[in-house]
Enzyme design. Sequence first.
Site, mmCIF file in Angstrom:
data_model
loop_
_atom_site.group_PDB
_atom_site.id
_atom_site.type_symbol
_atom_site.label_atom_id
_atom_site.label_comp_id
_atom_site.label_asym_id
_atom_site.label_seq_id
_atom_site.Cartn_x
_atom_site.Cartn_y
_atom_site.Cartn_z
ATOM 1 N N ARG A 157 0.975 -1.151 -0.122
ATOM 2 C CA ARG A 157 0.617 0.262 0.059
ATOM 3 C C ARG A 157 0.838 1.253 0.193
ATOM 4 O O ARG A 157 0.370 2.334 0.454
ATOM 5 C CB ARG A 157 -1.163 -0.089 1.654
ATOM 6 N N SER A 227 -10.298 -0.503 3.501
ATOM 7 C CA SER A 227 -9.993 -1.063 4.553
ATOM 8 C C SER A 227 -9.459 0.391 5.373
ATOM 9 O O SER A 227 -8.040 1.384 4.254
ATOM 10 C CB SER A 227 -8.494 -1.433 4.474
ATOM 11 N N GLU A 323 -4.465 3.443 5.898
ATOM 12 C CA GLU A 323 -4.856 3.914 4.825
ATOM 13 C C GLU A 323 -4.664 4.823 4.109
ATOM 14 O O GLU A 323 -4.027 4.800 3.299
ATOM 15 C CB GLU A 323 -4.802 2.061 4.911
HETATM 16 C C1 FAD Z 1 -16.041 -0.298 -0.847
HETATM 17 C C2 FAD Z 1 -13.560 0.003 -0.884
HETATM 18 C C3 FAD Z 1 -13.027 -0.996 -1.256
HETATM 19 C C4 FAD Z 1 -11.437 -0.461 -1.266
HETATM 20 N N1 FAD Z 1 -10.848 -2.167 -1.013
HETATM 21 C C5 FAD Z 1 -9.627 -1.663 -1.942
HETATM 22 C C6 FAD Z 1 -9.033 -2.571 -1.249
HETATM 23 O O1 FAD Z 1 -9.318 -4.399 -1.916
HETATM 24 N N2 FAD Z 1 -7.651 -3.021 -2.009
HETATM 25 C C7 FAD Z 1 -6.462 -1.171 -2.342
HETATM 26 O O2 FAD Z 1 -6.054 -1.663 -2.096
HETATM 27 N N3 FAD Z 1 -8.140 -0.097 -1.462
HETATM 28 C C8 FAD Z 1 -8.707 -0.468 -1.995
HETATM 29 N N4 FAD Z 1 -9.815 0.619 -1.719
HETATM 30 C C9 FAD Z 1 -9.441 1.824 -1.958
HETATM 31 C C10 FAD Z 1 -9.239 2.283 -3.154
HETATM 32 O O3 FAD Z 1 -10.237 1.722 -4.291
HETATM 33 C C11 FAD Z 1 -7.831 2.928 -3.804
HETATM 34 O O4 FAD Z 1 -7.154 2.932 -3.087
HETATM 35 C C12 FAD Z 1 -8.148 3.013 -5.602
HETATM 36 O O5 FAD Z 1 -6.829 2.620 -6.378
HETATM 37 C C13 FAD Z 1 -8.252 4.958 -4.811
HETATM 38 O O6 FAD Z 1 -9.111 5.734 -6.509
HETATM 39 P P1 FAD Z 1 -9.758 6.982 -6.743
HETATM 40 O O7 FAD Z 1 -9.445 7.155 -7.939
HETATM 41 O O8 FAD Z 1 -10.609 6.635 -5.671
HETATM 42 O O9 FAD Z 1 -8.798 7.385 -5.916
HETATM 43 P P2 FAD Z 1 -8.483 8.387 -5.228
HETATM 44 O O10 FAD Z 1 -9.182 8.371 -3.794
HETATM 45 O O11 FAD Z 1 -9.652 10.246 -5.675
HETATM 46 O O12 FAD Z 1 -6.919 9.500 -4.926
HETATM 47 C C14 FAD Z 1 -6.097 8.313 -4.479
HETATM 48 C C15 FAD Z 1 -4.523 9.419 -3.808
HETATM 49 O O13 FAD Z 1 -4.472 9.159 -5.930
HETATM 50 C C16 FAD Z 1 -4.159 10.887 -5.898
HETATM 51 N N5 FAD Z 1 -3.991 10.498 -7.409
HETATM 52 C C17 FAD Z 1 -5.673 10.159 -7.923
HETATM 53 N N6 FAD Z 1 -5.399 9.995 -8.888
HETATM 54 C C18 FAD Z 1 -3.996 11.055 -9.141
HETATM 55 C C19 FAD Z 1 -3.411 10.475 -10.618
HETATM 56 N N7 FAD Z 1 -4.033 10.535 -11.695
HETATM 57 N N8 FAD Z 1 -1.901 11.211 -10.440
HETATM 58 C C20 FAD Z 1 -1.243 11.218 -9.273
HETATM 59 N N9 FAD Z 1 -1.895 11.052 -8.318
HETATM 60 C C21 FAD Z 1 -3.372 10.775 -7.925
HETATM 61 C C22 FAD Z 1 -4.734 11.850 -5.601
HETATM 62 O O14 FAD Z 1 -4.464 12.911 -5.325
HETATM 63 C C23 FAD Z 1 -4.652 10.470 -3.717
HETATM 64 O O15 FAD Z 1 -3.688 11.253 -2.922
HETATM 65 C C24 FAD Z 1 -11.361 0.463 -1.811
HETATM 66 C C25 FAD Z 1 -11.888 1.374 -1.358
HETATM 67 C C26 FAD Z 1 -13.580 1.356 -1.221
HETATM 68 C C27 FAD Z 1 -14.876 2.470 -0.830
#
Ligand code: FAD
Length: 327
Positions: A157, A227, A323
Amino acid sequence: MQHNVSLKPFNTFGFTVTAKYLAHVTNIEQLADIVQFANKNNLPYLVIGSGSNVIFTGDFAGIITHLDTNKITINGTQITAEAGVNWHYLVQFSLANQLYGLENLALIPGTVGASPVQNIGAYGAQFADFCSHIKVFDTKNMQTYDLEADKCAFAYRDSIFKQYPNRWIILNVSLNLHKKFIANLSYTPLKQHLAHQPITALKIFNAICEIRNNKLPNPTILGNAGSFFKNPVVTANIKTELQAKYNAIPIYKQADNSYKIAAAWLIEQCGLKGYRLGDAAVYQHQPLVLVNYGAATAQEILDLANIIQNKVRAKFGISLDIEPIII
Ligand SMILES: Cc1cc2nc3c(=O)[nH]c(=O)nc-3n(C[C@H](O)[C@H](O)[C@H](O)COP(=O)(O)OP(=O)(O)OC[C@H]3O[C@@H](n4cnc5c(N)ncnc54)[C@H](O)[C@@H]3O)c2cc1C
């Protein structure tokens, strides 16, 4: 750019916060303009995907940028997807094109652009297992270039993108997938779920969707960020001490001979499953997930997290790291 925009659709916890500006961009020129505008006007800026791994602790006094880029291309067994593509759609797309490997990562919410940031992982697979290179916009020198996977410091992570927020904006990712399907059943409950049947990539994909839908709250119904804590990693000595005291402790050996403990179990053992602080709560069916029952603020979620961290530390002597990214 839109002015004074609600970020409720951009954070899956559903906190009521706003951004001073919100910009949707489709190319590097627009992105460069935003970074320059922000620097000139001394405004903070942040690229956001679906907001499924962020905690906004208040209104954002700068520019939130969303990349509206959606192209996917295939070159042999390499697939390249732009930052705005939905991650789960990419998994489906790869399988539809008989390219295998991503099936264990089905249904992780969010965008391709965020997938390298915390090196998303689940059910025995992680983003880094497939990453060839990442095309980035470097905000320090306003250059675009490819970062090879071995330069991204991928870890559990974690990555350079998490360690140095805002330095690199991810434009697209290139993944090396497999033409030949090899089942990854390293996660025991998945193996049990699929016992006594021929395994295909689609079966793994469906099983994972089913397990996740049963276990995790849907953020469109119950605000959450998946998580909330990382599973703590300990040395062999600490593992032996813990096992002597708690023989049921779920603890798993890692490739580097360290041991990962299921944080959900630690939280449950502290009697916190379902624990509620106003509208902030420990999810009843999976204590690693904190949920917003409607009107919780980020501060209430963080206060709840603090209670959990203190209780787990007092009982087990183990620190839990948060996380999601706190903004
Ligand atoms: C129900 C649920 C289940 C989940 N299960 C998992 C799992 O099994 N495994 C896991 O690893 N995660 C899990 N997550 C967390 C999440 O899905 C991941 O971290 C995912 O990658 C976040 O994507 P996002 O587009 O929503 O990112 P955001 O929340 O919008 O951004 C996350 C971070 O990435 C940065 N970011 C976003 N896009 C870019 C870009 N293009 N360039 C640079 N930085 C960027 C943002 O600034 C921020 O710091 C879960 C979340 C939920 C709600």
